[in-house]
Design a protein around this motif. Structure first.
Motif, PDB file in Angstrom:
ATOM      1  N   PHE A  32       8.921  -0.677   0.613  1.00  0.00           N
ATOM      2  CA  PHE A  32      10.107   0.077   1.021  1.00  0.00           C
ATOM      3  C   PHE A  32      10.524   1.091  -0.036  1.00  0.00           C
ATOM      4  O   PHE A  32      11.055   2.144   0.267  1.00  0.00           O
ATOM      5  N   ASN A  33      10.270   0.758  -1.299  1.00  0.00           N
ATOM      6  CA  ASN A  33      10.639   1.692  -2.355  1.00  0.00           C
ATOM      7  C   ASN A  33       9.704   2.884  -2.425  1.00  0.00           C
ATOM      8  O   ASN A  33      10.105   3.972  -2.793  1.00  0.00           O
ATOM      9  N   GLN A  34       8.445   2.654  -2.099  1.00  0.00           N
ATOM     10  CA  GLN A  34       7.471   3.706  -2.343  1.00  0.00           C
ATOM     11  C   GLN A  34       7.131   4.551  -1.119  1.00  0.00           C
ATOM     12  O   GLN A  34       6.697   5.672  -1.259  1.00  0.00           O
ATOM     13  N   PHE A  35       7.273   3.957   0.052  1.00  0.00           N
ATOM     14  CA  PHE A  35       6.855   4.686   1.244  1.00  0.00           C
ATOM     15  C   PHE A  35       8.047   4.962   2.138  1.00  0.00           C
ATOM     16  O   PHE A  35       8.978   4.166   2.199  1.00  0.00           O
ATOM     17  N   CYS A  36       7.987   6.049   2.826  1.00  0.00           N
ATOM     18  CA  CYS A  36       9.023   6.328   3.809  1.00  0.00           C
ATOM     19  C   CYS A  36       8.658   5.557   5.064  1.00  0.00           C
ATOM     20  O   CYS A  36       7.761   5.932   5.804  1.00  0.00           O
ATOM     21  N   ASN A  92       9.352  -5.250  -0.759  1.00  0.00           N
ATOM     22  CA  ASN A  92      10.297  -4.415  -1.501  1.00  0.00           C
ATOM     23  C   ASN A  92       9.605  -3.193  -2.076  1.00  0.00           C
ATOM     24  O   ASN A  92      10.130  -2.083  -2.012  1.00  0.00           O
TER      25      ASN A  92
END
Ligand SMILES: Cc1cc2nc3c(=O)[nH]c(=O)nc-3n(C[C@H](O)[C@H](O)[C@H](O)COP(=O)(O)OP(=O)(O)OC[C@H]3O[C@@H](n4cnc5c(N)ncnc54)[C@H](O)[C@@H]3O)c2cc1C
Ligand SMILES: Nc1nc2c(ncn2[C@@H]2O[C@H](COP(=O)(O)OP(=O)(O)O)[C@@H](O)[C@H]2O)c(=O)[nH]1
Ligand SMILES: [Mg+2]
Lengths: 627, 451
Positions: free
Chosen positions: B444-448, B441
């Motif tokens: 997914f929040n921090q990286f494209c 999670n």
């Protein structure tokens, strides 16, 4: 049709990646198998990206290969370029990937299906299942025809009540150009099986001539490609490059301005899509500070006039997609053969399955592939293989095959599916495996060859090959206990800035040093190891494995110790009729989750989301009570 | 049944009285033998016989004199080999015994685990199952509530912050390993290093705060040492305002250590009087001296006493890292000129008289400053239980290995990931577990992610 023509030992519904693998596996076990699919010629079709393997997926392909499956063979036959990804990173995350000719891939699998003994390919759409006393007894086709079998594998992919979105345009379809399938969901939910809705998306396909190729950089595959399958002979793939384009701020602006017209943003789609495979609108919305995203232009087959735009999945209206893409250098005159789209489809939360992929409610009914909430060809193939094997084993009244988390990614995959909530299509990542270090693409044989033999999944010839290869690895590792003397090695050591040695030392000691490879050691360790009859890439793999085993020895032992500690929990089975709701000492959440999942073992129970260690304590006590 | 060996206090925490620590499992006998400081007694523990032994920790530092009883499988409460250790009720002692057992391979029992094992091994009636289950439930609720209370406020903020930082570090590593198909980011190493180095420092501070908290909660160990007959026992009596220690002008009167808990202006300390340190042939006295050395090693503060007749004596290499206050006693015997001259020649020593109380107030002041605790430590962030301490130590070790890996072996990120995940698991023992999904999670929040 004669009555006997309608009766099979195993019926597989759906000829996608899961279905093809399932049907072939069942037939290999000598069981009379039918593969029923809507389109006889769309067998193992690649709905999306024309590629096999990739991070974590490449490992799955290897596992399938050792277990006798075909995805590796097909990818080797259809490969346009091969690449071992993550080479600069740790060995356990090296993963092979190939871009493939999807037409060759399909026809290769179709050929296997058509020529396979014990396997009948039938055209038809299954709309209902027949069951009696919670046991399946056959299926009904759209034309009313009935097929009888006490074991049925459902692999309907994205087709069940499939609905395509392009902007606000909606098309009933299972995949662009193919009709969807209606009936099975309703048939199963009537029997108490729960269903849900997921979505996924795909990028546009461009006319080859409409792209200005001159403006784009190329990426080729590895110079010395390695095949997926240990059984591939005469491996000599072309190395056909793909091309790279870059989005820019103009492109982003167009998408951003019209973002409400994407069904996910307009609220037309509620179902969850995969976060690891976001649409271009999603990427631009969430990562506004990124100035550019990379697009890969990949041919769908050799000399294809149809180009797949990897990285540009979208469900925006066609005009917005096209307009945005035309801002990209090289794509100024791009023409669509087909726009990108999103598709919504039914799935069945896989916690309703056993580790064998058989339904917990209807005996003889198996589920595999996208309908279990996964995404990806490899994930589908792996499940198809297990479901197909187990359907046949059920018919044969033989022990079913289950794979543990510490022996295969397929084991991690299925265990996660049956214990965790499905919030989005499930894709494999290496970080999902707590024993990642043990699950290397290069040791799939070491992990699974014995099991494959034991369950009768592979030929003696293939097993012997794997056995010999493993023996050669072991001998090499053993051999590295021998010493090297200072004058043999100090030259090399000082060349690579290492500390030299004063006394002779076991070679493995030297090999443990960072930066030291087998190739740095005296030739006598690697030569004359009587594995000269292996192909070069096999010898390379033997060397890689030996290096890895020695370099990671400490950590490998640590992981095995962990596994040992957890083993007893996975051995303790829970009766099917175990009444969780009556145990007041369980937390409310645990009670509900466990009642839905109905784990087969204490180990599974522990991994169910929301179950705490205290719940597990309570549970294990109650389990002893019920014995 | 290949169970591991568990350990836990069987009596509630609290100062005073006797505490019982229980060990159960196949390794119990082996482990307790490693704690027993007497080769003769080892392996001679007879089932159901109480044996008086001296226990010591993994560094051979004495812990306590205790009574050990061995119950052989299946004739024990749990049905397994079981050891009961009756020791002094001080939490310091109990914690030390438990952490030493853990050092030798035991692990701290889960709530209700002894009872659970008893049940599983058929030591209990089947109908008691539900009762046992609800016991486990209530104990774990209780202990988690307890934990919540302990973790309230700043400590939990700090630990959660620590966990989040570690998740960030793992995410960076995992993004590279698991998702990015590109070449390794050249600056990954320094980014991860920056995070973990800072966290290593944080944990180090927390671990030292444990010592502070322990001193506040359970009393700091202040040991009076020095040659015989210089007035050590008298000093103990003066400081504690009691007559606990027998004093006399015969050297060697104090043969054994004496332990007096007291409040020094609100600061709890355990004041220990020891046998004088001197070369001696007398057997008994020698034993006492050994004990003295063991006490010195684990002291929080040493008060080293001399008198005008015994100046400049250096009998022993006092442990480093332990603060020492040097004292010149019996200055009431000196004339004004003698006093003045000794003050200049021994300027680092505090001149006192245990008899008249001269400078005792100043000594108390110095004790407090040397311990670096004030009675109002409550605004400090501390961990409080040995369970938390062990978890953090584990975490600390993993992080330091991570730092080593980062400094030595470029791109050993899958090993770094293992270390960091173990560090997170350790923190999970305090805060609740971190799952692979938490990490994904975060990625997914921090990286494209995604082509
Ligand atoms: C638009 C789109 C985008 C995708 N994007 C990605 C991606 O980016 N990355 C990725 O890894 N994966 C992606 N996938 C998923 C990938 O295609 C699937 O994971 C994989 O194909 C699943 O295999 P499967 O065998 O489960 O199902 P499918 O490949 O969908 O095959 C299902 C088969 O069953 C047949 N069938 C269905 N219902 C019936 C019936 N009632 N009777 C008879 N036959 C039936 C169909 O004709 C079809 O042949 C995408 C799929 C689609 C459609
Ligand atoms: N004059 C004087 N005598 C002291 C003082 N402190 C202790 N003594 C005496 O010194 C002798 C030894 O004291 P004790 O406390 O037993 O010494 P220990 O062996 O160091 O414990 C006793 O007779 C005490 O009365 C002091 O400050 N002044
Ligand atoms: Mg004395």
């Amino acid at each position: 049709m004669k009555p006997s023509d309608n009766k099979f030992d195993v019926i597989v519904v759906g000829g996608g990646h899961a279905g093809a693998e399932a049907a072939l596996a069942s037939a290999r076990l000598g069981v009379k198998t039918a593969l029923v699919s809507q389109d006889k010629y769309a067998i193992a079709r690649m709905s999306c990206n024309p590629a096999i393997g990739g991070l974590a997926k490449g490992q799955i392909v290897r596992e399938i290969d050792v277990l006798g499956g075909i995805v590796g063979l097909a990818a080797d036959a259809a490969g346009l370029q091969f690449k071992l990804l993550n080479r600069s990173k740790g060995r356990s995350v090296w993963s092979p990937r190939a871009q493939t000719d999807k037409r060759v891939y399909e026809s290769y699998v179709l050929h296997l299906v058509e020529t396979s003994e014990n396997l009948t390919l039938l055209r038809g759409e299954v709309v209902d299942i027949i069951d009696k006393n919670y046991s399946v007894s056959g299926v009904i086709l759209r034309n009313g025809e009935r097929l009888a079998s006490n074991t049925v594998v459902i692999t309907c992919g994205t087709f069940l009540n499939g609905l395509i979105h392009i902007g606000n345009r909606k098309i009933l379809a299972g995949r662009m150009g193919e009709s969807n399938s209606v009936g099975i969901t309703e048939s199963l939910t009537r029997r108490g099986i729960k269903s849900g809705r997921l979505k996924t998306g795909t990028p546009p396909r461009l006319f080859k001539e409409s792209v200005n190729w001159e403006k784009l950089d190329t990426v080729a595959g590895d110079e010395n490609p390695v095949p997926f399958s240990y059984r591939t002979k005469n491996f000599n793939p072309p190395n056909i490059p793909c091309h790279i384009a870059k989005t820019n701020s103009l492109c982003h602006e167009i998408i951003y301005n019209d973002i409400e017209r994407a069904p996910l943003f307009s609220g037309d789609i509620f179902s969850k899509g995969p976060r690891y495979c976001p649409s271009i609108e999603d990427k631009i919305f969430r990562f506004a500070h990124h100035e550019s995203h990379t697009l890969f232009l990949e041919p769908e087959w050799r000399d294809s006039d149809q180009i797949y735009v990897n990285g540009f999945a979208s469900s925006l209206p066609e005009d917005v997609q096209l307009n945005a893409l035309r801002q990209v250098s090289g794509l100024e005159k791009a023409e669509f053969l087909r726009p990108g789209y999103a598709i919504e489809y039914d799935f069945f939360p896989p916690a309703q399955l056993k580790a064998t992929l058989e339904s917990k409610f209807i005996n003889g009914l198996y589920f595999a592939g996208q309908i279990n909430g996964t995404s990806g060809y490899e994930e589908a193939s792996g499940q198809g293989l297990v479901a197909g094997i187990n359907a046949a084993k059920l018919f044969l009244r033989q022990k079913p095959l289950t794979l543990r988390r510490d022996e295969a990614y397929i084991g991690v995959l299925i265990d996660d599916l049956i214990t965790k909530d499905t919030m989005e299509p499930y894709r494999m990542f290496t970080s999902r495996a707590e024993h990642r270090l043990l699950l290397r693409y290069s040791n799939a044989d070491q992990r699974l060859a014995e099991k494959a033999k034991q369950y009768g999944l592979i030929s003696d010839k293939f097993y012997d090959f794997l056995f010999n290869k493993l023996q050669a690895t072991e001998r090499l590792v053993e051999n590295l206990n021998k010493c090297v003397s200072p004058n043999e090695i100090n030259g090399t050591l000082s060349d690579i800035n290492g500390t030299t040695i004063k006394h002779s030392q076991p070679a493995r000691q030297i090999l443990k040093r960072p930066g030291i490879k087998l190739a740095h050691l005296p030739k006598r360790f690697t030569e004359n190891n009587d594995h000269s009859n292996f192909d070069k890439h096999i010898i390379d793999e033997i060397h890689t494995e030996a290096e890895t085993i020695i370099k990671y020895a400490g950590y490998i032992v640590r992981q095995y110790e962990q596994i040992e500690r957890l083993k007893s929990q996975d051995k303790l089975s829970i009766p099917r009729d175990f009444n969780y709701l009556s145990i007041n000492s369980l937390s409310n959440e645990a009670r509900e989750k466990l009642d839905f999942v109905k784990p087969e073992t204490l180990g599974q129970a522990i991994r169910v989301s929301g179950v705490t260690p205290a719940d597990v304590g309570v549970l294990s006590v109650m389990l002893y009570k019920s014995k | 049944m290949n169970y591991d060996t568990i350990v836990a206090p069987a009596t509630p925490y609290g100062i005073g009285g006797i505490a019982v620590v229980r060990l159960s499992g196949p390794q119990s006998l082996l482990i307790v033998n490693k704690l027993i400081n007497n080769n003769d007694l080892r392996l001679k523990l007879k089932p159901r016989h109480a044996t008086l032994v001296n226990l010591q920790d993994e560094n051979s530092v004495a812990i306590d004199e205790s009574i050990v009883t061995f119950f052989e499988t299946p004739n024990s409460y749990t049905g397994e080999d079981l050891i009961e250790i009756s020791c002094h009720g001080s939490p310091v002692v109990v914690d030390k015994i438990i952490s030493t057992c853990c050092h030798f391979g035991a692990r701290i029992a889960d709530p209700g685990e002894f009872t659970k094992r008893a049940f599983i091994n058929g030591k209990m009636d089947l109908v008691q199952a539900e009762a046992v289950a609800s016991l486990i439930h209530s104990q774990s609720v209780e202990s988690s509530q307890l934990n919540l209370r302990l973790l309230h406020g700043e400590l939990s903020t700090k630990l959660n912050n620590l966990r989040q930082k570690l998740i960030d570090a793992v995410s960076m590593v995992e993004f590279e390993l698991d998702i990015s198909e590109d070449e390794l980011q050249p600056d990954l190493n320094s980014h991860v290093l920056a995070i973990v180095a800072e966290q290593s420092q944080q944990i180090h501070e927390l671990l030292s705060s444990y010592k502070q908290a322990r001193m506040l909660n359970h009393g700091a160990l202040v040991v009076i040492a020095g040659p015989p007959n210089v007035g050590k026992s008298t000093l103990l009596n003066t400081l504690s305002e009691t007559d606990r220690a027998i004093t006399s002008n015969l050297p060697g009167t104090t043969r054994d250590t004496i332990d007096v808990p007291l409040l020094l202006d609100g600061v709890p300390i355990n004041l220990v009087d020891t046998a004088g340190i001197r070369q001696t042939v007398e057997e008994l006295e020698q034993k006492g001296v050994n004990r003295t050395f063991n006490y010195l090693k684990k002291a929080d503060l040493i008060i080293l006493v001399h008198d005008p007749g015994e100046v400049e004596t250096l009998y022993y290499n006092y442990p480093k890292n332990v603060p020492i206050i040097k004292i010149m006693n019996k200055v009431d015997l000196l004339t004004k000129t003698e006093l003045d001259s000794i003050q200049t020649s021994h300027s680092k020593q505090l001149l006192i008289s245990a008899k008249t109380g001269f400078n005792i107030k100043l000594l108390k002041q110095q004790i407090k400053t040397s311990l670096r605790i004030s009675s109002s430590l409550s605004d400090n962030i501390t961990i409080t239980t040995s369970r938390q301490q062990r978890a953090l130590k584990q975490c600390f070790n993993n992080i330091n290995t991570t730092i080593e890996l980062l400094n030595s072996q470029r791109s050993a990120y899958e090993l770094i990931s293992i270390e960091l995940r173990e560090a997170l698991d350790a923190i999970g023992a305090i805060l609740g577990k971190t799952t692979p999904d938490d990490i994904l999670n975060n990625i997914f929040n921090q990286f494209c992610v995604g082509k």
